[in-house]
Design a protein around this motif. Sequence first.
Motif, PDB file in Angstrom:
ATOM      1  N   ARG A 141       2.895  -6.333 -34.657  1.00 49.68           N
ATOM      2  CA  ARG A 141       4.004  -7.278 -34.508  1.00 49.68           C
ATOM      3  C   ARG A 141       3.457  -8.643 -34.906  1.00 49.68           C
ATOM      4  NH1 ARG A 141       5.517  -6.234 -29.761  1.00 49.68           N
ATOM      5  NH2 ARG A 141       7.473  -5.121 -30.284  1.00 49.68           N
ATOM      6  N   VAL A 142       4.137  -9.322 -35.821  1.00 54.98           N
ATOM      7  CA  VAL A 142       3.653 -10.600 -36.351  1.00 54.98           C
ATOM      8  C   VAL A 142       4.714 -11.670 -36.111  1.00 54.98           C
ATOM      9  CG1 VAL A 142       2.767 -11.838 -38.348  1.00 54.98           C
ATOM     10  CG2 VAL A 142       2.345  -9.374 -38.131  1.00 54.98           C
ATOM     11  N   THR A 143       4.298 -12.758 -35.478  1.00 54.94           N
ATOM     12  CA  THR A 143       5.188 -13.879 -35.188  1.00 54.94           C
ATOM     13  C   THR A 143       4.714 -15.114 -35.954  1.00 54.94           C
ATOM     14  OG1 THR A 143       5.656 -13.037 -32.973  1.00 54.94           O
ATOM     15  CG2 THR A 143       6.138 -15.366 -33.383  1.00 54.94           C
ATOM     16  N   HIS A 144       5.631 -15.755 -36.665  1.00 57.93           N
ATOM     17  CA  HIS A 144       5.382 -17.054 -37.291  1.00 57.93           C
ATOM     18  C   HIS A 144       6.369 -18.052 -36.676  1.00 57.93           C
ATOM     19  CE1 HIS A 144       3.616 -14.437 -40.446  1.00 57.93           C
ATOM     20  NE2 HIS A 144       2.852 -15.476 -40.725  1.00 57.93           N
ATOM     21  N   ALA A 145       5.862 -19.001 -35.903  1.00 56.29           N
ATOM     22  CA  ALA A 145       6.702 -20.008 -35.232  1.00 56.29           C
ATOM     23  C   ALA A 145       6.479 -21.367 -35.890  1.00 56.29           C
ATOM     24  CB  ALA A 145       6.386 -20.064 -33.746  1.00 56.29           C
ATOM     25  N   TYR A 146       7.482 -21.841 -36.627  1.00 58.49           N
ATOM     26  CA  TYR A 146       7.416 -23.108 -37.350  1.00 58.49           C
ATOM     27  C   TYR A 146       8.032 -24.224 -36.510  1.00 58.49           C
ATOM     28  CZ  TYR A 146       6.619 -20.495 -41.747  1.00 58.49           C
ATOM     29  OH  TYR A 146       6.121 -19.695 -42.741  1.00 58.49           O
ATOM     30  N   ILE A 162      -0.644 -12.120 -34.182  1.00 58.72           N
ATOM     31  CA  ILE A 162      -0.676 -10.743 -34.675  1.00 58.72           C
ATOM     32  C   ILE A 162      -1.035  -9.848 -33.494  1.00 58.72           C
ATOM     33  CG2 ILE A 162      -1.730  -9.135 -36.306  1.00 58.72           C
ATOM     34  CD1 ILE A 162      -2.512 -11.608 -37.998  1.00 58.72           C
ATOM     35  N   GLU A 163      -0.133  -8.931 -33.152  1.00 61.21           N
ATOM     36  CA  GLU A 163      -0.329  -8.041 -32.007  1.00 61.21           C
ATOM     37  C   GLU A 163      -0.462  -6.601 -32.491  1.00 61.21           C
ATOM     38  OE1 GLU A 163       2.076  -6.567 -27.980  1.00 61.21           O
ATOM     39  OE2 GLU A 163       2.965  -8.042 -29.348  1.00 61.21           O
ATOM     40  N   ASN A 164      -1.443  -5.903 -31.969  1.00 56.81           N
ATOM     41  CA  ASN A 164      -1.608  -4.482 -32.263  1.00 56.81           C
ATOM     42  C   ASN A 164      -0.634  -3.686 -31.400  1.00 56.81           C
ATOM     43  OD1 ASN A 164      -2.384  -1.851 -32.655  1.00 56.81           O
ATOM     44  ND2 ASN A 164      -4.527  -2.133 -32.069  1.00 56.81           N
ATOM     45  N   ILE A 165       0.395  -3.112 -32.029  1.00 53.39           N
ATOM     46  CA  ILE A 165       1.384  -2.317 -31.281  1.00 53.39           C
ATOM     47  C   ILE A 165       1.236  -0.826 -31.588  1.00 53.39           C
ATOM     48  CG2 ILE A 165       3.027  -4.213 -31.042  1.00 53.39           C
ATOM     49  CD1 ILE A 165       4.627  -3.024 -33.371  1.00 53.39           C
ATOM     50  N   LEU A 243     -11.701  -6.507 -34.803  1.00 56.71           N
ATOM     51  CA  LEU A 243     -11.038  -5.404 -34.120  1.00 56.71           C
ATOM     52  C   LEU A 243     -10.066  -5.895 -33.055  1.00 56.71           C
ATOM     53  CD1 LEU A 243     -14.036  -2.939 -33.614  1.00 56.71           C
ATOM     54  CD2 LEU A 243     -12.240  -2.831 -35.358  1.00 56.71           C
ATOM     55  N   LEU A 244      -8.899  -5.261 -33.022  1.00 57.90           N
ATOM     56  CA  LEU A 244      -7.912  -5.472 -31.962  1.00 57.90           C
ATOM     57  C   LEU A 244      -7.588  -4.116 -31.358  1.00 57.90           C
ATOM     58  CD1 LEU A 244      -5.100  -7.965 -33.139  1.00 57.90           C
ATOM     59  CD2 LEU A 244      -6.928  -8.373 -31.497  1.00 57.90           C
ATOM     60  N   GLY A 245      -7.755  -3.996 -30.052  1.00 65.14           N
ATOM     61  CA  GLY A 245      -7.371  -2.773 -29.371  1.00 65.14           C
ATOM     62  C   GLY A 245      -5.870  -2.705 -29.184  1.00 65.14           C
ATOM     63  N   PRO A 246      -5.342  -1.558 -28.822  1.00 62.59           N
ATOM     64  CA  PRO A 246      -3.902  -1.436 -28.560  1.00 62.59           C
ATOM     65  C   PRO A 246      -3.446  -2.460 -27.521  1.00 62.59           C
ATOM     66  CG  PRO A 246      -4.926   0.726 -28.636  1.00 62.59           C
ATOM     67  CD  PRO A 246      -6.050  -0.276 -28.669  1.00 62.59           C
ATOM     68  N   GLY A 247      -2.391  -3.200 -27.860  1.00 67.26           N
ATOM     69  CA  GLY A 247      -1.852  -4.210 -26.954  1.00 67.26           C
ATOM     70  C   GLY A 247      -2.531  -5.561 -27.044  1.00 67.26           C
ATOM     71  N   GLU A 248      -3.643  -5.668 -27.764  1.00 71.77           N
ATOM     72  CA  GLU A 248      -4.330  -6.947 -27.913  1.00 71.77           C
ATOM     73  C   GLU A 248      -3.716  -7.750 -29.053  1.00 71.77           C
ATOM     74  OE1 GLU A 248      -8.813  -5.868 -26.302  1.00 71.77           O
ATOM     75  OE2 GLU A 248      -8.442  -5.900 -28.468  1.00 71.77           O
TER      76      GLU A 248
END
Length: 466
Positions: A141-146, A162-165, A243-248
């Motif tokens: 899941r990727v968020t861009h907040a301008y 950037i969230e690992n889903i 590395l990003l674990g699940p949910g990180e």
Amino acid sequence: MSGWKRSKSAVGFCLAILMVVGLTGFEMAVAGTGGVFIDNGTIQLGVWNEGHLNVPGGPPSLQGTTAVGLRYLPTGAESTAPGCLCEGWGVGDALTNRSGYANEDSCPQTVKDLVVESFTSTPSTATSVVKVVVEGADIFRVTHAYFPSPLTPYLYQVDVTIENISGAPTEVLYRRVMDWDIEPTHFNEFVTINAYAAGDLYRTDTNGFNCSDPFTFTSYQPGPVTDAGPDDHGALFDFNFGLLGPGESKTFTTFYGAAGTTADIVAALMAVNAEIYSLGKPNNGGVPNNNQNTFAFAFKGVGAPPAFHTPKTGEVIIFEDGGRRTHFMTTYQDEYGNDHITDVELRMTKGTIGGGTLTPSTTPPDEVILHYNTDDNLITMQETYLGVTKSRGQCLPGQYKMLRGKLLNLNCLKTNVVAAENTLKVQWVVKARKAFKGTKNLYLWVKDEIGATDGYNLSGTWYSGE
């Protein structure tokens, strides 16, 4: 390279959408297909629902472009939309080679493997939230907040998360890429990129026509570069956030902006402690135009040190203290070397200074400013006496000359400058006059070649008698 930017297929598709839904409906951001124009009165951005730039259907720019990417409103100059809409981002998992991206003109697909979860906006802000979904599997899941930077009107801040889903570890790659087309000399600009690899950054290049997919790459000129050009080129930044674990999740910040001069946009980047950056400048007869709208893109929170620093003032050592003839040994330092220092001052005042300026008063306090410019090897002296400020002349260090004032005389012959490594020392030799008797505050000030300064710093006091 110029042939890369002439594809208009995606532009035509966007314009077709405009014809169907009309400008008003388009700017209200139809999910997954639309975008909005946002601004803070100085900077205007055209932001798509997927978080990339270059939205068609805006007002004509300085050179007539109606797509809005990054625009400087005081001049109307556009910087990323002329020619092709080549700006975008992409994210990938290096462990599985799966990715998603958005870029209007530089990729085989405009948007690949992105699903818009939400897009919200106000006249000055926009937030895009998308999922990267490959073959039915959620990955990121990727968020861009301008939103406008609270520290400077010349920058928009973009907080990226950037969230690992997925259900497994991922190795996060992120790319942001743009083709600089700096008006009024679009397709013929100068580009600066300050680094090649630093912190999480592992690659930069001036090929702004690369696709946003982090698993593709073609080099034109690797960074770092300073005022490369004039040419039709841009800036690419590739990051590996590990590395990003699940949910990180991983959060960092980007900035898009512009100012009327290079010095002003550099000062803005300094204010936000930017770590990695690119500048785009117009062409002025084959040389960069530093006095016309300069555009910038930058990163922060990516593991690199701040790209800019401020020179520092040191101590004041006073010889023959208590008499009317006094030697002041002043020290100024720049971590990049003394040759980066351009101007230094010793300011003697009966007032106080805060934030680089004198505190308000009905009548300015009596004071003397001794200034040395390294480029010209020139000393100047300025006095404020009984509320009136006047120049008292100029001289070279070691010149047989006296600068005379109502408050102070400066002996140029005995005044000398010594530079070594990252330090510049100036020994000022003065004689106070009766009108300047009493206690004075001593402030030091230094400026470097990009205009950086940490203001006036109180470095001691000085008493002179009859």
